[in-house]
Motif scaffolding. Structure first.
Motif, PDB file in Angstrom:
ATOM      1  N   ASP A 117       0.844  -1.196   0.000  1.00 44.32           N
ATOM      2  CA  ASP A 117       0.000   0.000   0.000  1.00 44.32           C
ATOM      3  C   ASP A 117       0.873   1.237   0.000  1.00 44.32           C
ATOM      4  O   ASP A 117       1.561   1.513   0.978  1.00 44.32           O
ATOM      5  CB  ASP A 117      -0.912  -0.015   1.217  1.00 44.32           C
ATOM      6  CG  ASP A 117      -2.019  -1.035   1.065  1.00 44.32           C
ATOM      7  OD1 ASP A 117      -2.682  -1.005   0.015  1.00 44.32           O
ATOM      8  OD2 ASP A 117      -2.209  -1.852   1.967  1.00 44.32           O
ATOM      9  N   LYS A 144       0.102   4.312   0.138  1.00 46.41           N
ATOM     10  CA  LYS A 144      -0.313   5.416   1.006  1.00 46.41           C
ATOM     11  C   LYS A 144      -0.013   5.127   2.468  1.00 46.41           C
ATOM     12  O   LYS A 144      -0.300   5.959   3.321  1.00 46.41           O
ATOM     13  CB  LYS A 144      -1.811   5.669   0.847  1.00 46.41           C
ATOM     14  CG  LYS A 144      -2.164   6.407  -0.429  1.00 46.41           C
ATOM     15  CD  LYS A 144      -3.644   6.660  -0.458  1.00 46.41           C
ATOM     16  CE  LYS A 144      -4.076   7.263  -1.761  1.00 46.41           C
ATOM     17  NZ  LYS A 144      -5.560   7.237  -1.855  1.00 46.41           N
ATOM     18  N   LEU A 145       0.513   3.932   2.753  1.00 42.49           N
ATOM     19  CA  LEU A 145       0.869   3.613   4.134  1.00 42.49           C
ATOM     20  C   LEU A 145       2.385   3.663   4.284  1.00 42.49           C
ATOM     21  O   LEU A 145       3.117   3.584   3.307  1.00 42.49           O
ATOM     22  CB  LEU A 145       0.364   2.217   4.507  1.00 42.49           C
ATOM     23  CG  LEU A 145      -1.133   1.942   4.354  1.00 42.49           C
ATOM     24  CD1 LEU A 145      -1.473   0.593   4.964  1.00 42.49           C
ATOM     25  CD2 LEU A 145      -1.972   3.023   4.992  1.00 42.49           C
ATOM     26  N   GLU A 171       3.556   0.631   8.907  1.00 43.84           N
ATOM     27  CA  GLU A 171       2.122   0.299   8.874  1.00 43.84           C
ATOM     28  C   GLU A 171       1.856  -0.927   8.004  1.00 43.84           C
ATOM     29  O   GLU A 171       1.024  -1.777   8.337  1.00 43.84           O
ATOM     30  CB  GLU A 171       1.316   1.492   8.354  1.00 43.84           C
ATOM     31  CG  GLU A 171       1.156   2.596   9.373  1.00 43.84           C
ATOM     32  CD  GLU A 171       0.691   3.913   8.780  1.00 43.84           C
ATOM     33  OE1 GLU A 171       0.264   4.781   9.538  1.00 43.84           O
ATOM     34  OE2 GLU A 171       0.773   4.076   7.539  1.00 43.84           O
ATOM     35  N   ARG A 197       2.986  -3.892  10.015  1.00 44.42           N
ATOM     36  CA  ARG A 197       2.107  -4.072  11.165  1.00 44.42           C
ATOM     37  C   ARG A 197       0.781  -4.709  10.740  1.00 44.42           C
ATOM     38  O   ARG A 197       0.232  -5.580  11.420  1.00 44.42           O
ATOM     39  CB  ARG A 197       1.855  -2.717  11.833  1.00 44.42           C
ATOM     40  CG  ARG A 197       0.954  -2.766  13.050  1.00 44.42           C
ATOM     41  CD  ARG A 197       1.532  -3.713  14.090  1.00 44.42           C
ATOM     42  NE  ARG A 197       0.561  -4.049  15.102  1.00 44.42           N
ATOM     43  CZ  ARG A 197       0.587  -3.580  16.350  1.00 44.42           C
ATOM     44  NH1 ARG A 197       1.552  -2.769  16.732  1.00 44.42           N
ATOM     45  NH2 ARG A 197      -0.340  -3.942  17.211  1.00 44.42           N
ATOM     46  N   PHE A 198       0.297  -4.294   9.594  1.00 43.34           N
ATOM     47  CA  PHE A 198      -0.939  -4.846   9.031  1.00 43.34           C
ATOM     48  C   PHE A 198      -0.832  -6.373   8.927  1.00 43.34           C
ATOM     49  O   PHE A 198      -1.722  -7.116   9.359  1.00 43.34           O
ATOM     50  CB  PHE A 198      -1.155  -4.190   7.665  1.00 43.34           C
ATOM     51  CG  PHE A 198      -2.247  -4.774   6.821  1.00 43.34           C
ATOM     52  CD1 PHE A 198      -3.494  -5.055   7.350  1.00 43.34           C
ATOM     53  CD2 PHE A 198      -2.034  -5.009   5.461  1.00 43.34           C
ATOM     54  CE1 PHE A 198      -4.504  -5.569   6.560  1.00 43.34           C
ATOM     55  CE2 PHE A 198      -3.037  -5.511   4.665  1.00 43.34           C
ATOM     56  CZ  PHE A 198      -4.274  -5.803   5.221  1.00 43.34           C
ATOM     57  N   PHE A 199       0.294  -6.856   8.406  1.00 45.22           N
ATOM     58  CA  PHE A 199       0.464  -8.302   8.273  1.00 45.22           C
ATOM     59  C   PHE A 199       0.637  -8.965   9.635  1.00 45.22           C
ATOM     60  O   PHE A 199       0.129 -10.068   9.860  1.00 45.22           O
ATOM     61  CB  PHE A 199       1.646  -8.625   7.345  1.00 45.22           C
ATOM     62  CG  PHE A 199       1.216  -8.739   5.915  1.00 45.22           C
ATOM     63  CD1 PHE A 199       0.679  -7.653   5.259  1.00 45.22           C
ATOM     64  CD2 PHE A 199       1.316  -9.940   5.236  1.00 45.22           C
ATOM     65  CE1 PHE A 199       0.248  -7.747   3.947  1.00 45.22           C
ATOM     66  CE2 PHE A 199       0.884 -10.047   3.916  1.00 45.22           C
ATOM     67  CZ  PHE A 199       0.354  -8.953   3.279  1.00 45.22           C
ATOM     68  N   GLN A 225       7.188  -8.127   5.420  1.00 46.79           N
ATOM     69  CA  GLN A 225       5.808  -8.545   5.703  1.00 46.79           C
ATOM     70  C   GLN A 225       5.730 -10.058   5.830  1.00 46.79           C
ATOM     71  O   GLN A 225       5.068 -10.601   6.700  1.00 46.79           O
ATOM     72  CB  GLN A 225       4.876  -8.112   4.558  1.00 46.79           C
ATOM     73  CG  GLN A 225       4.586  -6.636   4.511  1.00 46.79           C
ATOM     74  CD  GLN A 225       3.648  -6.301   3.366  1.00 46.79           C
ATOM     75  OE1 GLN A 225       3.758  -6.857   2.275  1.00 46.79           O
ATOM     76  NE2 GLN A 225       2.733  -5.388   3.592  1.00 46.79           N
TER      77      GLN A 225
END
Lengths: 241, 318
Positions: free
Chosen positions: B87, B89-90, B94, B97-99, B144
């Motif tokens: 992404d 825009k991240l 982030e 962290r999402f993963f 990730q």
């Protein structure tokens, strides 16, 4: 559950960073409020703004839902979906997270529209009424975003989906009870409007503002939500494995 | 128990056979699946990562069947597909962290920092991905993938579209993971990279394994070293152990040898003793390209391009 929250968080973060998109999505419903709500000379009610606010709120949810339909399709086209599908989080949480994000985003936009409406003279309701209004908007948002996501996944192509979106959004709005009560519609329009799912939500919100509780509409929306989520999950499973 | 095991793994798209009766065991190594475009590399990876159901046969990852125990399989592996999907825009942090949240990693914040540090992205962790180069984005995808410490890592064309320095860096990271005990399964069509960095390679052509072994084995098995020499004067083929005369064209003669480096001086002496003047000699070791071409054959499409099948394939792959 963790998965749903994580997927929603990602989408909200991304949405918050696209400032143009955040503002532009509010322009249209705000324009309707001001230029139609304040300006249209109508005879059937003394306060047209109060009459049109439920319609504009539902329209905001509709636009948010339809434009959000493409999100999951883009995740698929851009390769995100393949990464997500290889994760241990339940696959349905990808879809649920997306639908909840689209609906949540719609509710944020609806809140801003509501604030604008109050600023330009709409009547203030009590907290319980707002609570029920949000419930109706939420159920309607789930319905529209589930529907839009299904169509987009099925079409699998951005241009076709954009065309579909343009094709249905305005007709859906104009054939609903958003702009006038059934009593002043021509007979043929009233018939269509009574079948239009937008009208269920709009009429329900109007019932709330009049002090009632739209139990029938809420039940109907719940049933439709369940049906569309089931269909959407099926299409999602089909396109992912 | 091997990290990856397949038995008669087969996948059809309509009547096009993309993967044909594949038998593989991969464990504790960097294994590369090499093959031309459309040879079934990605299809194999999709089946092993539970993204595509096999038509026939079975496969397991860390002892879990890919069809019956999908969730356990997905817990054991990480998959980085070919198209770079992060992404923009991240920020880097982030994205990782999402993963971590999706994997339900305990002490997520620490693990995220660690994964970013391993991929040397700590300095840029809080910048938006928009500002990252291609190589950094790829490393972020690896971060990730590593955040939940998988046992098996699947990388589909990990270095595609990257410059030479970035490629080398990615491979160094992959080697480091392997040293820590991770099994790495990569697909690539860069022969030199497979040769240099992978423990074992499988050459796949039209869904079938055409050659399997370490790069050195494959090169030794399929081809000998090639020696060419430019000579003047009377020429009679010399008798040297392990060297075979291949032919002469003009003043250039060529030989093949089991071990070219050792044969080179012997051959030079023998030629001199036979009374000819050696102007120059060249030794070329066979590359994996030679092995590949010998195993797969020149990729000429025999009956033209089957548009229908290609379309079916594309549609399924999306």
């Amino acid at each position: 559950m963790n998965g749903i929250v994580a997927y929603m968080k990602r989408d909200f973060l991304k949405w918050g960073r696209g400032r143009v998109a955040v503002v532009s999505s509010l322009v249209m419903p705000a324009a309707w409020l001001v230029f139609v709500g304040l300006a249209l000379p109508v005879q059937f009610t003394g306060n047209y703004l109060d009459f049109i606010v439920p319609g504009i709120l539902v329209m905001t949810m509709l636009t948010a839902g339809l434009s959000g339909g493409a999100l999951l399709m883009f995740d698929k086209i851009l390769g995100f979906l393949n990464k997500f599908l290889a994760l241990p989080a339940p696959r349905s949480s990808i879809l649920i997270g997306k639908i909840l994000f689209i609906t949540g985003r719609g509710l944020v936009q609806a809140t801003i529209i509501l604030a604008i409406a109050l600023l330009i003279g709409a009547s203030l309701l009590d907290p319980v009424q707002y609570g029920i209004t949000y419930l109706v908007l939420f159920l309607f948002g789930v319905l529209i975003s589930g529907f839009a996501t299904t169509i987009a996944l099925y079409l699998e192509d951005h241009d076709s989906y954009a065309a579909f979106n343009t094709m249905i959004s305005m007709p859906l709005f104009f054939t609903s009870s958003a702009l006038m009560p059934y009593s002043v519609m021509p007979g043929w329009l009233a018939m269509i409007a009574r079948l239009n799912p937008l009208s269920y939500a709009i009429d329900a919100v109007r019932e709330v503002t009049a002090g009632g509780f739209p139990a029938g509409a809420i039940l109907l929306l719940l049933v439709l939500d369940a049906a569309f989520l089931a269909i959407c999950l099926r299409v999602f499973r089909k396109v992912t494995i | 128990m091997n990290a990856i095991e397949t038995e008669g793994l087969t996948r059809y798209y309509g009547d096009l056979c993309a993967v044909d009766n594949l038998n593989l065991s991969v464990d504790n190594e960097i294994f590369a699946l090499l093959g031309p475009n459309g040879s079934g590399k990605t299809t194999t990876v999709l089946m092993l990562t539970t993204l595509l159901a096999p038509t026939k046969g079975r496969a397991s990852v860390c002892g879990h069947d890919v069809q019956r125990e999908g969730e356990k399989v997905r817990r054991a592996l990480s998959y980085v597909p070919q198209d770079m999907a992060v992404d923009i825009k991240l920020t880097g942090r982030e994205n990782v962290r999402f993963f971590a949240d999706l994997y339900g990693v305990p002490h997520a914040a620490d693990r995220v920092d660690e994964a970013l540090a391993v991929m040397e992205l700590t300095d840029r962790a809080d910048d938006l991905i928009r500002t990252y180069s291609g190589g950094m984005r790829r490393r972020l995808e690896l971060a990730q993938a590593l955040v939940h410490e998988p046992s098996v890592l699947f990388l589909d064309e990990p270095t595609i579209g990257l410059d030479v320095a970035a490629r080398k860096r990615i491979w160094e990271h992959i080697r480091a993971l392997r040293r820590k005990g991770m099994t790495v399964f990569v697909t690539t069509h860069y022969m030199d990279e497979a040769d240099q960095f992978c423990d074992r390679v499988g050459i796949i052509s039209q869904g079938r394994i055409a050659a399997l072994g370490t790069p050195a084995e494959l090169k030794a098995r399929l081809m000998k070293d090639v020696i060419t020499a430019r000579v003047e004067g009377p020429f009679t083929p010399p008798e040297v152990d392990g060297v075979a005369f291949v032919g002469r064209s003009g003043d250039e003669v060529s030989f093949t040898a089991g071990n070219g480096r050792e044969a080179l001086p012997l051959l030079a002496d023998a030629l001199k003793n036979n009374g000819c003047v050696v102007r120059s000699m060249a030794l070329r070791e066979p590359t994996l390209d030679d092995v590949f071409l010998q195993a797969v054959g020149r990729q000429e499409e025999p009956q033209g391009f089957a548009f229908d099948k290609f379309r079916i394939m594309l549609r399924r792959r999306k």
